[in-house]
Design a protein around this motif. Structure first.
Motif, PDB file in Angstrom:
ATOM      1  N   ILE A 149      14.992  -6.071   3.858  1.00  0.00           N
ATOM      2  CA  ILE A 149      13.550  -6.010   3.597  1.00  0.00           C
ATOM      3  C   ILE A 149      12.926  -7.304   4.100  1.00  0.00           C
ATOM      4  O   ILE A 149      13.370  -8.398   3.741  1.00  0.00           O
ATOM      5  CB  ILE A 149      13.267  -5.859   2.087  1.00  0.00           C
ATOM      6  N   THR A 150      11.915  -7.177   4.945  1.00  0.00           N
ATOM      7  CA  THR A 150      11.188  -8.361   5.415  1.00  0.00           C
ATOM      8  C   THR A 150      10.010  -8.641   4.482  1.00  0.00           C
ATOM      9  O   THR A 150       9.595  -7.775   3.699  1.00  0.00           O
ATOM     10  CB  THR A 150      10.651  -8.158   6.835  1.00  0.00           C
ATOM     11  N   TYR A 151       9.484  -9.841   4.589  1.00  0.00           N
ATOM     12  CA  TYR A 151       8.349 -10.202   3.734  1.00  0.00           C
ATOM     13  C   TYR A 151       7.136  -9.316   4.020  1.00  0.00           C
ATOM     14  O   TYR A 151       6.453  -8.863   3.102  1.00  0.00           O
ATOM     15  CB  TYR A 151       7.986 -11.673   3.935  1.00  0.00           C
ATOM     16  N   SER A 152       6.871  -9.046   5.285  1.00  0.00           N
ATOM     17  CA  SER A 152       5.715  -8.212   5.631  1.00  0.00           C
ATOM     18  C   SER A 152       5.888  -6.794   5.092  1.00  0.00           C
ATOM     19  O   SER A 152       4.927  -6.184   4.604  1.00  0.00           O
ATOM     20  CB  SER A 152       5.503  -8.194   7.146  1.00  0.00           C
ATOM     21  N   ALA A 153       7.115  -6.257   5.163  1.00  0.00           N
ATOM     22  CA  ALA A 153       7.359  -4.917   4.627  1.00  0.00           C
ATOM     23  C   ALA A 153       7.214  -4.911   3.107  1.00  0.00           C
ATOM     24  O   ALA A 153       6.692  -3.945   2.521  1.00  0.00           O
ATOM     25  CB  ALA A 153       8.752  -4.447   5.039  1.00  0.00           C
ATOM     26  N   PHE A 154       7.668  -5.989   2.484  1.00  0.00           N
ATOM     27  CA  PHE A 154       7.545  -6.124   1.030  1.00  0.00           C
ATOM     28  C   PHE A 154       6.070  -6.111   0.615  1.00  0.00           C
ATOM     29  O   PHE A 154       5.678  -5.383  -0.306  1.00  0.00           O
ATOM     30  CB  PHE A 154       8.221  -7.435   0.617  1.00  0.00           C
ATOM     31  N   CYS A 155       5.254  -6.876   1.304  1.00  0.00           N
ATOM     32  CA  CYS A 155       3.816  -6.925   1.002  1.00  0.00           C
ATOM     33  C   CYS A 155       3.156  -5.573   1.223  1.00  0.00           C
ATOM     34  O   CYS A 155       2.317  -5.137   0.421  1.00  0.00           O
ATOM     35  CB  CYS A 155       3.134  -7.979   1.865  1.00  0.00           C
ATOM     36  N   GLY A 159       9.710  -5.775 -12.909  1.00  0.00           N
ATOM     37  CA  GLY A 159       9.806  -4.604 -13.777  1.00  0.00           C
ATOM     38  C   GLY A 159       8.660  -3.635 -13.543  1.00  0.00           C
ATOM     39  O   GLY A 159       8.848  -2.417 -13.554  1.00  0.00           O
ATOM     40  N   ILE A 160       7.460  -4.168 -13.316  1.00  0.00           N
ATOM     41  CA  ILE A 160       6.309  -3.312 -13.029  1.00  0.00           C
ATOM     42  C   ILE A 160       6.457  -2.672 -11.656  1.00  0.00           C
ATOM     43  O   ILE A 160       6.136  -1.482 -11.467  1.00  0.00           O
ATOM     44  CB  ILE A 160       5.006  -4.125 -13.124  1.00  0.00           C
ATOM     45  N   ILE A 161       6.945  -3.433 -10.680  1.00  0.00           N
ATOM     46  CA  ILE A 161       7.174  -2.871  -9.347  1.00  0.00           C
ATOM     47  C   ILE A 161       8.162  -1.716  -9.428  1.00  0.00           C
ATOM     48  O   ILE A 161       7.946  -0.629  -8.850  1.00  0.00           O
ATOM     49  CB  ILE A 161       7.692  -3.961  -8.384  1.00  0.00           C
ATOM     50  N   LYS A 162       9.242  -1.919 -10.158  1.00  0.00           N
ATOM     51  CA  LYS A 162      10.236  -0.855 -10.331  1.00  0.00           C
ATOM     52  C   LYS A 162       9.614   0.363 -10.998  1.00  0.00           C
ATOM     53  O   LYS A 162       9.856   1.504 -10.583  1.00  0.00           O
ATOM     54  CB  LYS A 162      11.408  -1.376 -11.157  1.00  0.00           C
ATOM     55  N   PHE A 163       8.794   0.128 -12.022  1.00  0.00           N
ATOM     56  CA  PHE A 163       8.145   1.233 -12.721  1.00  0.00           C
ATOM     57  C   PHE A 163       7.250   2.029 -11.779  1.00  0.00           C
ATOM     58  O   PHE A 163       7.252   3.268 -11.794  1.00  0.00           O
ATOM     59  CB  PHE A 163       7.319   0.694 -13.885  1.00  0.00           C
ATOM     60  N   GLN A 164       6.491   1.331 -10.945  1.00  0.00           N
ATOM     61  CA  GLN A 164       5.598   2.017 -10.014  1.00  0.00           C
ATOM     62  C   GLN A 164       6.388   2.822  -8.972  1.00  0.00           C
ATOM     63  O   GLN A 164       5.987   3.928  -8.595  1.00  0.00           O
ATOM     64  CB  GLN A 164       4.690   1.005  -9.317  1.00  0.00           C
ATOM     65  N   LEU A 165       7.507   2.283  -8.522  1.00  0.00           N
ATOM     66  CA  LEU A 165       8.334   3.009  -7.557  1.00  0.00           C
ATOM     67  C   LEU A 165       8.991   4.226  -8.205  1.00  0.00           C
ATOM     68  O   LEU A 165       9.062   5.305  -7.603  1.00  0.00           O
ATOM     69  CB  LEU A 165       9.395   2.080  -6.968  1.00  0.00           C
ATOM     70  N   GLN A 166       9.450   4.077  -9.445  1.00  0.00           N
ATOM     71  CA  GLN A 166      10.040   5.215 -10.148  1.00  0.00           C
ATOM     72  C   GLN A 166       8.987   6.280 -10.447  1.00  0.00           C
ATOM     73  O   GLN A 166       9.286   7.479 -10.433  1.00  0.00           O
ATOM     74  CB  GLN A 166      10.708   4.744 -11.440  1.00  0.00           C
ATOM     75  N   LYS A 167       7.769   5.824 -10.700  1.00  0.00           N
ATOM     76  CA  LYS A 167       6.669   6.767 -10.928  1.00  0.00           C
ATOM     77  C   LYS A 167       6.430   7.618  -9.687  1.00  0.00           C
ATOM     78  O   LYS A 167       6.017   8.781  -9.781  1.00  0.00           O
ATOM     79  CB  LYS A 167       5.401   5.983 -11.292  1.00  0.00           C
ATOM     80  N   ALA A 168       6.715   7.031  -8.514  1.00  0.00           N
ATOM     81  CA  ALA A 168       6.596   7.772  -7.246  1.00  0.00           C
ATOM     82  C   ALA A 168       7.888   8.536  -6.935  1.00  0.00           C
ATOM     83  O   ALA A 168       8.096   8.958  -5.795  1.00  0.00           O
ATOM     84  CB  ALA A 168       6.278   6.803  -6.120  1.00  0.00           C
ATOM     85  N   ALA A 214      14.858   1.903   0.785  1.00  0.00           N
ATOM     86  CA  ALA A 214      14.385   2.415   2.077  1.00  0.00           C
ATOM     87  C   ALA A 214      12.866   2.287   2.188  1.00  0.00           C
ATOM     88  O   ALA A 214      12.334   1.930   3.243  1.00  0.00           O
ATOM     89  CB  ALA A 214      14.807   3.868   2.237  1.00  0.00           C
ATOM     90  N   PHE A 215      12.168   2.556   1.076  1.00  0.00           N
ATOM     91  CA  PHE A 215      10.706   2.446   1.076  1.00  0.00           C
ATOM     92  C   PHE A 215      10.273   0.997   1.308  1.00  0.00           C
ATOM     93  O   PHE A 215       9.343   0.724   2.076  1.00  0.00           O
ATOM     94  CB  PHE A 215      10.172   2.961  -0.259  1.00  0.00           C
TER      95      PHE A 215
END
Length: 464
Positions: free
Chosen positions: A341-347, A312-321, A330-331
């Protein structure tokens, strides 16, 4: 338990009624004479609890034009204010008192609190924040009501140097669970003060502090082979009902005692019905809570709730952007040549939105745990369907059902004691209407007191 008449009693003459608190709806569970003897017991056993951030003098600003001038520089000021705070605490005589921003660095103030509370029958426990921050926590347990079985300290060792106290107590007077059986009820009590959210990226640190508390509670119960018992969490949570911490605790079966008493829902319409704090920026908000979880309360597995809250926090930060669902996918996948999405891209994406790579961010293990929760099919990558599962997850399931609601095998049930919220109030009373009174000077927080009554519950029998 209306006590307006007691304000004419000379025993309470030292209580300053100028703080707009001329009427209290309840006062502890016993009334005391000057000798400390019980003068008028109530009809039924109750447990009362007060939480109060008392604003440490080292943080109280006296001159808005010169922020360096603090109350701690003026002994007459801080001593008089804190003596009034103790007057009110002793007047209410709650069974449990949890204070935050207690000035542990000042021996005179500490001695005053401990001496007066001890004389009134309380056993006190104080805990300083790490790295000599100067303030900390104080929890006081009235020995007429509870015997302290164990006391533990939890040091988060994070960027905010925050701490928590855990007390395992047992009722002195047995509670009746049926006509033939009385129990000395055990309760777990936590007092804490979470990190202030100076910016949204600190939300993950505050969430992690609560996660550590709940993990520690689980570990403590397992290690000590404890039976089911109520849990009360008190403190300044530095976040409102709209926040991730509130939703996380709701998903773990906790209810806000004030909201239950006043029939406030989790809806947006009720989010600002009451306030408890005016912060240093002048903003008013409701951040002080007494949370209750009964032993029959159903809840999601802790690790799953933690993952949902973190996503939920990750989503909030992405929506903030300004990233919508498709843009966020895509991001996160970074490489446009793949459809997952790969693990390295996720990190890497988490690092870009300030959720990792900082002292207060997600740890390597936290990130790995989140990835495992997200990779539903376990193939090492997240496809769009798995991403949508994260993105569209909601907090609608607060797990308010009792765990016995769909449990029909009575032979595997057991009776236990929990609590029902009998009453709760904020002081000064204006804050219950969302108004901060300008003539209130005890603290920049309101005092919250809740009264609980014991109630019989039926739960599935669980192994310790």
């Amino acid at each position: 338990m209306v006590l307006a008449g007691f304000y004419n009693d000379p025993e309470f003459a030292n209580v300053d009624s100028s703080e707009n608190e001329s009427i209290l709806p309840f006062k502890g569970t016993i009334l005391r004479t000057k000798s400390g003897k019980i003068s008028s017991p109530v009809e039924e056993p109750c447990v009362s609890c007060t939480t109060f951030n008392i604003l440490a003098p080292i943080y109280k600003r006296l001159d808005q034009q010169n922020q360096s001038v603090r109350e701690s520089d003026f002994r007459a000021f801080w001593l008089a204010r804190n003596e009034r705070i103790v007057d009110w605490l002793l007047y209410e005589s709650s069974s449990i008192i949890c204070l935050q921003e207690f000035w542990v660095g000042n021996e005179e103030l500490v001695h005053m609190f401990e001496e007066r509370l001890s004389a009134a029958g309380y056993k006190t426990f104080k805990l300083a924040r790490t790295n000599n921050r100067g303030d900390g926590l104080l929890t006081a347990i009235h020995q007429d009501y509870f015997k302290v079985l164990n006391y533990r300290e939890l040091l988060f060792n994070d960027c905010g140097d925050r701490v928590a106290q855990l007390l395992h107590v047992k009722s002195v007077v047995p509670f009746s669970i049926n006509q033939n059986n009385c129990v000395e009820q055990e309760i777990l009590i936590v007092n804490t003060h979470l990190l202030f959210p100076h910016d949204s990226s600190l939300s993950i640190a505050r969430l992690h502090q609560v996660y550590q508390i709940l993990l520690y509670l689980e570990m403590y119960q397992q290690e000590n082979k404890l039976t089911q018992m109520p849990v009360i969490l008190c403190g300044d949570w530095n976040g409102s009902k709209r926040g991730h911490v509130y939703k996380f605790l709701r998903s773990q079966g906790f209810v806000s005692s004030y909201d239950i008493a006043h029939e406030c829902s989790d809806s947006e319409a009720d989010a600002d019905k009451w306030i408890s704090h005016r912060n240093h920026r002048g903003n008013i908000c409701g951040v002080d809570f007494i949370w209750l979880r009964n032993p029959n309360k159903s809840r999601k597995p802790l690790k799953i709730s933690w993952a949902e809250a973190a996503f939920g926090i990750i989503k909030f930060q992405l929506q903030k952007a300004s990233l919508a669902e498709n843009d966020a996918f895509a991001f996160l996948r970074a490489d446009n040549s793949v459809d997952h999405i790969t693990y390295s891209a996720f990190c890497d994406a988490l690092r870009q939105v300030n959720l990792t790579g900082l002292s207060y961010g997600l740890s390597f293990q936290d990130t790995k745990d989140l990835w495992v929760q997200a990779d539903f099919d376990g193939n090492g990558v997240l496809d769009y369907e798995e991403f949508k599962r994260i993105w569209n997850s909601t907090w609608s399931d607060h797990m308010d059902e009792d765990c016995s609601s769909d449990y029909s095998n009575e032979g595997n049930e057991e009776e236990t004691v929990g609590f029902t919220v009998k009453n709760a109030a904020l002081f000064p009373r204006e804050v219950e209407k969302g108004i901060w009174p300008e003539n209130y000077s005890l603290s920049d927080h309101a005092r919250l007191t809740a009264v609980f009554s014991p109630v019989r519950l039926r739960c599935p029998r669980r192994s310790p």
